[in-house]
Design a protein around this motif. Structure first.
Motif, PDB file in Angstrom:
ATOM      1  N   VAL A  19      82.715  33.279  55.142  1.00 30.70           N
ATOM      2  CA  VAL A  19      82.503  33.628  53.735  1.00 30.70           C
ATOM      3  C   VAL A  19      81.417  34.692  53.603  1.00 30.70           C
ATOM      4  O   VAL A  19      81.601  35.710  52.930  1.00 30.70           O
ATOM      5  CB  VAL A  19      82.139  32.368  52.909  1.00 30.70           C
ATOM      6  N   ILE A  20      80.283  34.475  54.263  1.00 32.33           N
ATOM      7  CA  ILE A  20      79.179  35.435  54.194  1.00 32.33           C
ATOM      8  C   ILE A  20      79.603  36.777  54.791  1.00 32.33           C
ATOM      9  O   ILE A  20      79.374  37.837  54.203  1.00 32.33           O
ATOM     10  CB  ILE A  20      77.938  34.887  54.913  1.00 32.33           C
ATOM     11  N   GLY A  21      80.232  36.729  55.949  1.00 33.24           N
ATOM     12  CA  GLY A  21      80.685  37.973  56.586  1.00 33.24           C
ATOM     13  C   GLY A  21      81.704  38.714  55.738  1.00 33.24           C
ATOM     14  O   GLY A  21      81.675  39.939  55.636  1.00 33.24           O
ATOM     15  N   GLY A  22      82.607  37.978  55.096  1.00 35.77           N
ATOM     16  CA  GLY A  22      83.591  38.611  54.223  1.00 35.77           C
ATOM     17  C   GLY A  22      82.949  39.279  53.037  1.00 35.77           C
ATOM     18  O   GLY A  22      83.328  40.394  52.651  1.00 35.77           O
ATOM     19  N   LEU A  23      81.959  38.625  52.436  1.00 31.89           N
ATOM     20  CA  LEU A  23      81.258  39.221  51.298  1.00 31.89           C
ATOM     21  C   LEU A  23      80.477  40.462  51.702  1.00 31.89           C
ATOM     22  O   LEU A  23      80.514  41.482  51.011  1.00 31.89           O
ATOM     23  CB  LEU A  23      80.329  38.197  50.656  1.00 31.89           C
ATOM     24  N   VAL A  24      79.787  40.381  52.837  1.00 34.80           N
ATOM     25  CA  VAL A  24      79.018  41.531  53.318  1.00 34.80           C
ATOM     26  C   VAL A  24      79.958  42.688  53.646  1.00 34.80           C
ATOM     27  O   VAL A  24      79.705  43.837  53.272  1.00 34.80           O
ATOM     28  CB  VAL A  24      78.162  41.143  54.545  1.00 34.80           C
ATOM     29  N   LEU A  25      81.050  42.384  54.331  1.00 32.71           N
ATOM     30  CA  LEU A  25      82.004  43.431  54.686  1.00 32.71           C
ATOM     31  C   LEU A  25      82.620  44.058  53.440  1.00 32.71           C
ATOM     32  O   LEU A  25      82.752  45.281  53.354  1.00 32.71           O
ATOM     33  CB  LEU A  25      83.101  42.863  55.593  1.00 32.71           C
ATOM     34  N   ARG A  26      82.980  43.230  52.463  1.00 30.54           N
ATOM     35  CA  ARG A  26      83.545  43.751  51.219  1.00 30.54           C
ATOM     36  C   ARG A  26      82.537  44.657  50.516  1.00 30.54           C
ATOM     37  O   ARG A  26      82.883  45.716  50.014  1.00 30.54           O
ATOM     38  CB  ARG A  26      83.954  42.605  50.310  1.00 30.54           C
ATOM     39  N   PHE A  27      81.252  44.256  50.493  1.00 32.41           N
ATOM     40  CA  PHE A  27      80.205  45.069  49.880  1.00 32.41           C
ATOM     41  C   PHE A  27      80.067  46.402  50.601  1.00 32.41           C
ATOM     42  O   PHE A  27      79.999  47.454  49.972  1.00 32.41           O
ATOM     43  CB  PHE A  27      78.869  44.316  49.895  1.00 32.41           C
ATOM     44  N   LEU A  28      80.029  46.361  51.942  1.00 32.56           N
ATOM     45  CA  LEU A  28      79.878  47.595  52.715  1.00 32.56           C
ATOM     46  C   LEU A  28      81.069  48.527  52.524  1.00 32.56           C
ATOM     47  O   LEU A  28      80.900  49.751  52.429  1.00 32.56           O
ATOM     48  CB  LEU A  28      79.682  47.274  54.192  1.00 32.56           C
ATOM     49  N   LEU A  29      82.266  47.955  52.460  1.00 33.40           N
ATOM     50  CA  LEU A  29      83.444  48.797  52.241  1.00 33.40           C
ATOM     51  C   LEU A  29      83.434  49.401  50.844  1.00 33.40           C
ATOM     52  O   LEU A  29      83.833  50.552  50.659  1.00 33.40           O
ATOM     53  CB  LEU A  29      84.722  47.994  52.466  1.00 33.40           C
ATOM     54  N   THR A  30      82.968  48.636  49.862  1.00 33.80           N
ATOM     55  CA  THR A  30      82.877  49.163  48.500  1.00 33.80           C
ATOM     56  C   THR A  30      81.874  50.297  48.431  1.00 33.80           C
ATOM     57  O   THR A  30      82.156  51.355  47.875  1.00 33.80           O
ATOM     58  CB  THR A  30      82.485  48.049  47.515  1.00 33.80           C
ATOM     59  N   VAL A  31      80.695  50.069  49.010  1.00 30.55           N
ATOM     60  CA  VAL A  31      79.674  51.117  49.014  1.00 30.55           C
ATOM     61  C   VAL A  31      80.169  52.313  49.805  1.00 30.55           C
ATOM     62  O   VAL A  31      80.009  53.455  49.387  1.00 30.55           O
ATOM     63  CB  VAL A  31      78.343  50.576  49.587  1.00 30.55           C
ATOM     64  N   GLY A  32      80.800  52.037  50.949  1.00 31.66           N
ATOM     65  CA  GLY A  32      81.340  53.129  51.759  1.00 31.66           C
ATOM     66  C   GLY A  32      82.408  53.911  51.035  1.00 31.66           C
ATOM     67  O   GLY A  32      82.456  55.140  51.109  1.00 31.66           O
ATOM     68  N   SER A  33      83.254  53.213  50.289  1.00 29.74           N
ATOM     69  CA  SER A  33      84.301  53.927  49.557  1.00 29.74           C
ATOM     70  C   SER A  33      83.718  54.693  48.383  1.00 29.74           C
ATOM     71  O   SER A  33      84.219  55.755  48.028  1.00 29.74           O
ATOM     72  CB  SER A  33      85.388  52.961  49.090  1.00 29.74           C
ATOM     73  N   LEU A  34      82.644  54.164  47.783  1.00 27.59           N
ATOM     74  CA  LEU A  34      81.986  54.906  46.708  1.00 27.59           C
ATOM     75  C   LEU A  34      81.368  56.189  47.244  1.00 27.59           C
ATOM     76  O   LEU A  34      81.504  57.254  46.639  1.00 27.59           O
ATOM     77  CB  LEU A  34      80.913  54.055  46.035  1.00 27.59           C
ATOM     78  N   VAL A  35      80.684  56.081  48.388  1.00 27.03           N
ATOM     79  CA  VAL A  35      80.087  57.263  49.005  1.00 27.03           C
ATOM     80  C   VAL A  35      81.184  58.223  49.452  1.00 27.03           C
ATOM     81  O   VAL A  35      81.082  59.435  49.255  1.00 27.03           O
ATOM     82  CB  VAL A  35      79.173  56.859  50.187  1.00 27.03           C
TER      83      VAL A  35
END
Length: 78
Positions: free
Chosen positions: A39-55
């Motif tokens: 769960v924690i890894g999925g949330l962190v990964l989702r956050f990083l992908l969102t930030v990465g896609s925003l950048v």
């Protein structure tokens, strides 16, 4: 089915994590650690992908705007 999958992945992840971290736990604790880690890894990964896609979106927008300016200057002759 998703709950069963979470338990299976949690068991595997918990087993690997506890072995890599050299932590001796029981089966229930190992599965719980793995499920919480998933769960924690999925949330962190989702956050990083969102930030990465925003950048990535910002970089793409800037490059597109620069291309448009370049085309505009070529058309206008300036």
């Amino acid at each position: 089915m998703p709950i069963l999958w979470l338990v299976i992945v949690g068991a595997a992840a918990g087993f690997l994590a506890t072995r890599l971290m050299r932590l001796e736990t029981g089966i229930v604790e190992t599965v719980a650690i793995g499920m919480a880690g998933a769960v924690i890894g999925g949330l962190v990964l989702r956050f990083l992908l969102t930030v990465g896609s925003l950048v990535g979106g910002l970089v793409g927008a800037v490059l597109g705007a620069m291309l448009l300016i370049w085309i505009w200057r070529r058309i206008r002759g300036g």
